[in-house]
Scaffold this motif. Structure first.
Motif, PDB file in Angstrom:
ATOM      1  N   ALA A 172      44.589  48.976  47.500  1.00  0.00           N
ATOM      2  CA  ALA A 172      45.660  48.227  46.840  1.00  0.00           C
ATOM      3  C   ALA A 172      45.591  46.746  47.224  1.00  0.00           C
ATOM      4  CB  ALA A 172      47.026  48.811  47.210  1.00  0.00           C
ATOM      5  N   ILE A 173      45.406  46.474  48.515  1.00  0.00           N
ATOM      6  CA  ILE A 173      45.315  45.087  48.981  1.00  0.00           C
ATOM      7  C   ILE A 173      44.064  44.425  48.409  1.00  0.00           C
ATOM      8  CG2 ILE A 173      44.938  43.637  51.011  1.00  0.00           C
ATOM      9  CD1 ILE A 173      46.702  45.663  52.571  1.00  0.00           C
ATOM     10  N   SER A 174      42.953  45.140  48.433  1.00  0.00           N
ATOM     11  CA  SER A 174      41.692  44.584  47.949  1.00  0.00           C
ATOM     12  C   SER A 174      41.806  44.145  46.490  1.00  0.00           C
ATOM     13  CB  SER A 174      40.585  45.620  48.119  1.00  0.00           C
ATOM     14  OG  SER A 174      39.351  45.068  47.753  1.00  0.00           O
ATOM     15  N   HIS A 175      42.371  44.992  45.640  1.00  0.00           N
ATOM     16  CA  HIS A 175      42.511  44.653  44.219  1.00  0.00           C
ATOM     17  C   HIS A 175      43.428  43.448  44.033  1.00  0.00           C
ATOM     18  CE1 HIS A 175      40.155  47.920  42.686  1.00  0.00           C
ATOM     19  NE2 HIS A 175      40.879  48.817  43.328  1.00  0.00           N
ATOM     20  N   ALA A 176      44.586  43.476  44.666  1.00  0.00           N
ATOM     21  CA  ALA A 176      45.570  42.405  44.473  1.00  0.00           C
ATOM     22  C   ALA A 176      45.087  41.082  45.071  1.00  0.00           C
ATOM     23  CB  ALA A 176      46.907  42.814  45.094  1.00  0.00           C
ATOM     24  N   VAL A 177      44.579  41.130  46.297  1.00  0.00           N
ATOM     25  CA  VAL A 177      44.136  39.919  46.985  1.00  0.00           C
ATOM     26  C   VAL A 177      42.876  39.359  46.328  1.00  0.00           C
ATOM     27  CG1 VAL A 177      43.090  39.137  49.153  1.00  0.00           C
ATOM     28  CG2 VAL A 177      45.259  40.360  49.184  1.00  0.00           C
ATOM     29  N   GLY A 178      41.982  40.246  45.898  1.00  0.00           N
ATOM     30  CA  GLY A 178      40.783  39.793  45.196  1.00  0.00           C
ATOM     31  C   GLY A 178      41.143  38.983  43.963  1.00  0.00           C
ATOM     32  N   ALA A 179      42.134  39.463  43.199  1.00  0.00           N
ATOM     33  CA  ALA A 179      42.576  38.754  41.996  1.00  0.00           C
ATOM     34  C   ALA A 179      43.181  37.398  42.349  1.00  0.00           C
ATOM     35  CB  ALA A 179      43.586  39.609  41.225  1.00  0.00           C
ATOM     36  N   VAL A 180      44.001  37.354  43.394  1.00  0.00           N
ATOM     37  CA  VAL A 180      44.622  36.093  43.827  1.00  0.00           C
ATOM     38  C   VAL A 180      43.544  35.097  44.242  1.00  0.00           C
ATOM     39  CG1 VAL A 180      46.037  35.026  45.641  1.00  0.00           C
ATOM     40  CG2 VAL A 180      46.828  37.107  44.506  1.00  0.00           C
ATOM     41  N   LEU A 181      42.567  35.555  45.018  1.00  0.00           N
ATOM     42  CA  LEU A 181      41.519  34.648  45.503  1.00  0.00           C
ATOM     43  C   LEU A 181      40.585  34.205  44.378  1.00  0.00           C
ATOM     44  CD1 LEU A 181      40.700  36.184  48.997  1.00  0.00           C
ATOM     45  CD2 LEU A 181      42.124  34.194  48.450  1.00  0.00           C
ATOM     46  N   ASP A 182      40.380  35.059  43.376  1.00  0.00           N
ATOM     47  CA  ASP A 182      39.578  34.647  42.220  1.00  0.00           C
ATOM     48  C   ASP A 182      40.239  33.462  41.518  1.00  0.00           C
ATOM     49  OD1 ASP A 182      37.552  36.481  42.611  1.00  0.00           O
ATOM     50  OD2 ASP A 182      38.366  37.953  41.184  1.00  0.00           O
ATOM     51  N   VAL A 183      41.563  33.480  41.432  1.00  0.00           N
ATOM     52  CA  VAL A 183      42.304  32.397  40.780  1.00  0.00           C
ATOM     53  C   VAL A 183      42.381  31.172  41.699  1.00  0.00           C
ATOM     54  CG1 VAL A 183      44.573  31.692  39.901  1.00  0.00           C
ATOM     55  CG2 VAL A 183      43.645  33.937  39.314  1.00  0.00           C
ATOM     56  N   ALA A 184      42.731  31.383  42.967  1.00  0.00           N
ATOM     57  CA  ALA A 184      42.881  30.270  43.913  1.00  0.00           C
ATOM     58  C   ALA A 184      41.532  29.603  44.193  1.00  0.00           C
ATOM     59  CB  ALA A 184      43.505  30.770  45.210  1.00  0.00           C
ATOM     60  N   ASP A 185      40.453  30.383  44.181  1.00  0.00           N
ATOM     61  CA  ASP A 185      39.081  29.911  44.344  1.00  0.00           C
ATOM     62  C   ASP A 185      38.867  29.052  45.602  1.00  0.00           C
ATOM     63  OD1 ASP A 185      36.433  29.851  43.566  1.00  0.00           O
ATOM     64  OD2 ASP A 185      36.683  28.127  42.236  1.00  0.00           O
ATOM     65  N   PRO A 186      39.278  29.558  46.793  1.00  0.00           N
ATOM     66  CA  PRO A 186      39.119  28.755  48.014  1.00  0.00           C
ATOM     67  C   PRO A 186      37.661  28.633  48.479  1.00  0.00           C
ATOM     68  CG  PRO A 186      39.920  30.933  48.568  1.00  0.00           C
ATOM     69  CD  PRO A 186      39.880  30.854  47.066  1.00  0.00           C
ATOM     70  N   ILE A 187      36.810  29.554  48.042  1.00  0.00           N
ATOM     71  CA  ILE A 187      35.391  29.513  48.402  1.00  0.00           C
ATOM     72  C   ILE A 187      34.619  29.350  47.095  1.00  0.00           C
ATOM     73  CG2 ILE A 187      33.452  30.779  49.418  1.00  0.00           C
ATOM     74  CD1 ILE A 187      35.513  32.317  51.118  1.00  0.00           C
ATOM     75  N   LYS A 188      33.921  28.238  46.977  1.00  0.00           N
ATOM     76  CA  LYS A 188      33.285  27.897  45.695  1.00  0.00           C
ATOM     77  C   LYS A 188      32.025  28.710  45.429  1.00  0.00           C
ATOM     78  CE  LYS A 188      36.457  24.880  44.985  1.00  0.00           C
ATOM     79  NZ  LYS A 188      37.650  25.384  44.358  1.00  0.00           N
ATOM     80  N   SER A 189      31.443  29.298  46.451  1.00  0.00           N
ATOM     81  CA  SER A 189      30.226  30.092  46.259  1.00  0.00           C
ATOM     82  C   SER A 189      30.594  31.576  46.165  1.00  0.00           C
ATOM     83  CB  SER A 189      29.273  29.864  47.435  1.00  0.00           C
ATOM     84  OG  SER A 189      29.883  30.300  48.637  1.00  0.00           O
TER      85      SER A 189
END
Length: 175
Positions: free
Chosen positions: A64-81
Motif C-alpha cells: 500500500a505504501i509502495s503504490h501510494a508513495v511511488g505515485a507521489v514521488l513520480d509527481v514530485a520528481d525529487p530524483i531526476k534519474s
C-alpha cells in the motif's frame, strides 16, 4: 509535544522526499520512521514506516505504501534519474528517529552515533531513557546518564537483545 512535531529529522534530498510523502503516509494511517537514499547510478529510496494504530506491519502495508508513495514521488520528481523504491517496517532493532521511539523503547539497549563528538566521542551504547523535542537521554554501561541534542544524533538504533524480542513479541492469542 504533539505527534506532528515529532518527525524524524532528514537533510537535503531525504528531507525533500520526507516532506513530499508525509501527508500521504498520514492519510493512509502510517508514520514515517526514516527515509534513506543510497547508491549513485540508480539510487534506492528506502522508506521505513510504522502503522499509526500500532498493529503489526504486514506485506500488504508495504504494498500500500509502495503504490501510494511511488505515485507521489513520480509527481514530485525529487530524483531526476532512474531510481528504485524499497518499503519496509522498522523491524525489532529499529532506528530511533523520533522522541516517541526513544520513549516507547526506554529501558532497552541502544547505540548512538553523533555528527559532532560529545565528551570526546562520537559513538555511545547504553540504555535508552527517553527523549523530548530537544534531547535524547541514555544511561551508559558505566552508569553515567547523558543527554544528547537530537540535532546532533547522526543515527541511533535499538540493539537486538532477548529482552527486546520478548517486549516486542506479539501477545498470545486466545483460542
Amino acid at each position: 509535544m504533539n505527534d506532528t512535531d515529532d518527525q524524524p529529522r532528514h537533510e537535503g534530498l531525504e528531507a525533500r522526499i520526507a516532506d513530499a510523502i508525509l501527508p500521504t503516509l498520514g492519510q493512509l494511517g502510517y508514520e514515517l520512521v526514516r527515509v534513506q537514499v543510497s547508491g549513485k547510478e540508480t539510487p534506492t529510496v528506502q522508506i521505513m514506516a510504522d502503522r499509526a494504530d500500532g498493529a503489526t506491519f504486514t506485506v500488504e502495508d508495504c504494498e500500500a505504501i509502495s503504490h501510494a508513495v511511488g505515485a507521489v514521488l513520480d509527481v514530485a520528481d525529487p530524483i531526476k534519474s532512474e531510481w528504485s523504491l524499497e518499503v519496509s517496517s522498522a523491524g525489532i532493532d529499529r532506528p530511533l528517529t523520533r522522541a516517541k521511539d526513544w520513549n516507547r523503547f526506554a529501558g532497552h539497549v541502544a547505540t548512538l552515533e553523533l555528527a559532532i563528538p560529545q565528551d570526546g566521542r562520537k559513538r555511545f551504547r547504553g540504555i535508552a531513557l527517553g527523549a523530548d523535542a530537544d534531547v535524547a537521554r541514555m544511561r551508559l554501561d558505566d552508569g553515567t546518564e547523558i543527554a544528547f541534542p537530537r540535532t546532533n544524533i547522526r543515527k541511533a538504533k535499538l540493539v537486538l537483545t532477548d529482552e527486546l524480542i520478548a517486549a516486542t513479541a506479539a501477545p498470545p492469542t486466545e483460542n
